[in-house]
Design an enzyme around this catalytic site. Structure first.
Site, PDB file in Angstrom:
ATOM      1  N   PHE A 194      12.023  24.277 -31.478  1.00 60.84           N
ATOM      2  CA  PHE A 194      10.464  24.378 -32.441  1.00 60.84           C
ATOM      3  C   PHE A 194       9.602  23.360 -33.760  1.00 60.84           C
ATOM      4  CE2 PHE A 194       6.078  26.293 -33.732  1.00 60.84           C
ATOM      5  CZ  PHE A 194       5.766  26.324 -32.878  1.00 60.84           C
ATOM      6  N   ASP A 213      16.512  32.767 -33.659  1.00 60.82           N
ATOM      7  CA  ASP A 213      14.715  32.507 -34.066  1.00 60.82           C
ATOM      8  C   ASP A 213      14.409  33.388 -33.204  1.00 60.82           C
ATOM      9  OD1 ASP A 213      12.146  32.566 -33.762  1.00 60.82           O
ATOM     10  OD2 ASP A 213      11.870  29.917 -34.564  1.00 60.82           O
ATOM     11  N   TYR A 250       2.856  37.556 -32.648  1.00 66.22           N
ATOM     12  CA  TYR A 250       1.204  37.014 -32.284  1.00 66.22           C
ATOM     13  C   TYR A 250       2.016  36.514 -30.866  1.00 66.22           C
ATOM     14  CZ  TYR A 250       2.845  33.320 -34.413  1.00 66.22           C
ATOM     15  OH  TYR A 250       3.056  31.806 -34.870  1.00 66.22           O
ATOM     16  N   LYS A 251       2.658  37.269 -29.900  1.00 66.10           N
ATOM     17  CA  LYS A 251       3.082  36.212 -29.210  1.00 66.10           C
ATOM     18  C   LYS A 251       3.395  37.311 -28.424  1.00 66.10           C
ATOM     19  CE  LYS A 251       4.750  31.768 -31.000  1.00 66.10           C
ATOM     20  NZ  LYS A 251       6.116  31.305 -31.321  1.00 66.10           N
ATOM     21  N   ARG A 288       3.566  25.505 -19.267  1.00 68.23           N
ATOM     22  CA  ARG A 288       4.126  26.668 -19.374  1.00 68.23           C
ATOM     23  C   ARG A 288       3.298  27.720 -18.938  1.00 68.23           C
ATOM     24  NH1 ARG A 288       6.122  27.102 -25.083  1.00 68.23           N
ATOM     25  NH2 ARG A 288       4.093  27.763 -25.249  1.00 68.23           N
TER      26      ARG A 288
HETATM   27  C1  LIG Z   1       5.428  30.604 -32.377  1.00 64.46           C
HETATM   28  C2  LIG Z   1       6.794  29.518 -33.157  1.00 64.46           C
HETATM   29  C3  LIG Z   1       6.840  29.319 -34.879  1.00 64.46           C
HETATM   30  C4  LIG Z   1       6.048  29.414 -35.826  1.00 64.46           C
HETATM   31  O1  LIG Z   1       5.662  30.081 -36.555  1.00 64.46           O
HETATM   32  P1  LIG Z   1       4.651  30.892 -37.552  1.00 64.46           P
HETATM   33  O2  LIG Z   1       4.945  30.192 -38.888  1.00 64.46           O
HETATM   34  O3  LIG Z   1       4.693  32.064 -37.674  1.00 64.46           O
HETATM   35  O4  LIG Z   1       3.811  29.642 -37.251  1.00 64.46           O
HETATM   36  C5  LIG Z   1       8.359  29.402 -35.487  1.00 64.46           C
HETATM   37  N1  LIG Z   1       9.202  29.577 -34.760  1.00 64.46           N
HETATM   38  C6  LIG Z   1       9.133  29.024 -33.621  1.00 64.46           C
HETATM   39  C7  LIG Z   1      10.949  29.380 -32.844  1.00 64.46           C
HETATM   40  C8  LIG Z   1       8.335  29.658 -32.312  1.00 64.46           C
HETATM   41  O5  LIG Z   1       8.614  29.431 -31.261  1.00 64.46           O
END
Ligand SMILES: *Cc1c(COP(=O)(O)O)cnc(C)c1O
Length: 424
Positions: free
Chosen positions: A132, A217, A242-243, A397
């Site tokens: 990510f 992560d 939030y996911k 997805r």
């Molecule tokens: C959704 C996601 C993020 C988002 O980061 P925020 O700091 O919450 O904006 C970061 N890393 C991964 C792997 C994600 O899936």
């Protein structure tokens, strides 16, 4: 009704978790009917109990003002503490190992400050090539901050040529190859693009054997697949709420620090007053004395309004239990996969691994015939009220979530795809 639709209805009737759907507000489709919401991997829908939780905080603010910190039915001083136990159940943490604070990328930086401590010989960080972006940016900026060039110090493991998924063997081989040059391994519990589940215990074990620290992560793993961070001996983990967790947009995130680092540690860290020993925090002394455990990494007093909706979401998770949610999730994705294979063979390929242990809620689909055909199929889904998401360059997805999705919704989503992609 088609055979598959009849089967889906029967599966829904036998689903003990079905009533949980009524705890969520699902968005509407263009025709005013409830949408088929398969996007909880990106932003979970709102728990119906969330507004009341936020309203309670606002009321305490209105009626108590500053006295709300210590007084009232739910003093803000301690507001964050209630999240440690339910979150710990979701990530397999021992007491004291979890804290809700900040946002994911902020927590990742705080953890890297403590757990990326390069030496002249051991300075490399291993990640995966399709990380990510925020994770990669964080890691590269930390490397540079320590004076290391990513060209020398960033190791990125890719799938093999012609493959889309990471092989555990390849990750382990890369860790062994780097050996004493490896300072840290940072990988996702679930890969965001493919939905692949990585083997947290096996990878952590090998990395630790080679003297590297290991961070995970769990943005796409928490509330999706069972994780046992403590038993795996992971050094740290970060995630957002939030996911799959349904904590609301920009919700306060979480972090895990293994207990072996938490007590009387000499780890460097970026400190703030909320990480200071709670017993003497308000003595306002000049010297920082960290709290034992993950709470010692807190910086600021808890963002109470941003945390409030998460109470409602975690109640739903605790009512269901992760084992039952996982069982339903596997059944939902297995059903989707079977329908795609039966009805869309040659038109859609499934990127996500097939084996139960290698996948969570998400199915990543690629439309055969190129990205423009894929975009067309995705637009048809959106127009017919099926909410998924499109990830560049060419992946759709869809993530049926066991808290609120039905088998009938999975069947309808596949039927829409079938209409959008007539056999050529
Ligand atoms: C959704 C996601 C993020 C988002 O980061 P925020 O700091 O919450 O904006 C970061 N890393 C991964 C792997 C994600 O899936």
């Amino acid at each position: 009704m088609t055979e598959a639709a009849t089967e889906a209805r029967a599966l829904d009737r036998g689903d003990a978790l079905a009533p949980l759907r009524d705890r969520f507000q699902l968005p509407l489709a263009p025709d005013g009917e409830p949408a088929i919401y398969l996007c909880g991997n990106s932003l979970g829908p709102m728990p119906l109990a969330a507004p009341a939780r936020v309203q309670e905080v606002l009321e305490h603010w209105a009626t108590l003002a500053v006295r709300g910190h210590h007084g009232g039915p739910d003093p803000w001083m301690h507001f964050h503490e209630r999240f440690a136990a339910p979150l710990g159940r979701l990530v397999g943490a021992a007491p004291g190992e979890v804290v809700a604070m900040n946002t994911l990328t902020v927590n990742l930086h705080l953890m890297l400050v403590s757990f990326y401590r390069p030496t002249a010989t051991r300075h490399r960080i291993l990640i995966e090539r399709s990380s990510f972006p925020s994770d990669r940016y964080a890691v590269v900026s930390q490397l540079r901050f320590h004076g290391h060039a990513p060209q020398q110090s960033l190791i990125e493991v890719s799938p093999r040529p012609g493959e889309e998924l990471l092989r555990t063997d390849d990750l382990i081989a890369a860790i062994e190859r780097e050996g004493e040059a490896l300072a840290l391994v940072l990988l996702p519990g679930v890969q965001y693009l493919t939905g692949q589940v990585l083997d947290v215990p096996a990878i952590t074990r090998v990395a630790r054997r080679h003297g590297a620290l290991v961070g995970w992560d769990l943005a796409h793993a928490i509330g999706n697949v069972p994780v046992e961070l403590h038993d795996a001996c992971a050094d740290f983990a970060v995630w957002c709420h939030y996911k799959y967790l349904c904590g609301g947009p920009g919700a306060t995130a979480g972090a895990f620090v293994h207990e072996r680092h938490g007590h009387g540690t000499t780890l460097p860290r970026f400190a703030g007053w909320w990480g200071h020993d709670a017993a003497t925090r308000f003595a306002m002394g000049p010297d920082f004395v960290p709290m034992a455990g993950a709470e010692g990494w807190q910086l600021s007093n808890p963002p109470v309004l941003a945390l409030a909706p998460l109470i409602a979401a975690l109640e739903a998770f605790d009512t269901a239990g992760m084992a039952a949610l996982r069982a339903k999730s596997l059944a939902l994705t297995a059903f989707a996969r079977r329908l795609i294979e039966e009805r869309l063979a040659g038109r859609i390929t499934i990127v996500t691994p097939a084996a139960d242990g290698d996948r969570g809620c998400q199915l990543s689909l690629r439309v055969v015939g190129g990205a423009s055909r894929g975009r067309h199929a995705f637009a048809s889904l959106s127009a017919r009220g099926v909410i998924g998401d499109w990830r560049e360059p060419d992946v759709i997805r869809l993530a049926p979530a066991p808290l609120y999705n039905r088998f009938a919704e999975v069947e309808r989503a596949i039927a829409v795809l079938e209409t959008a992609l007539p056999p050529s």
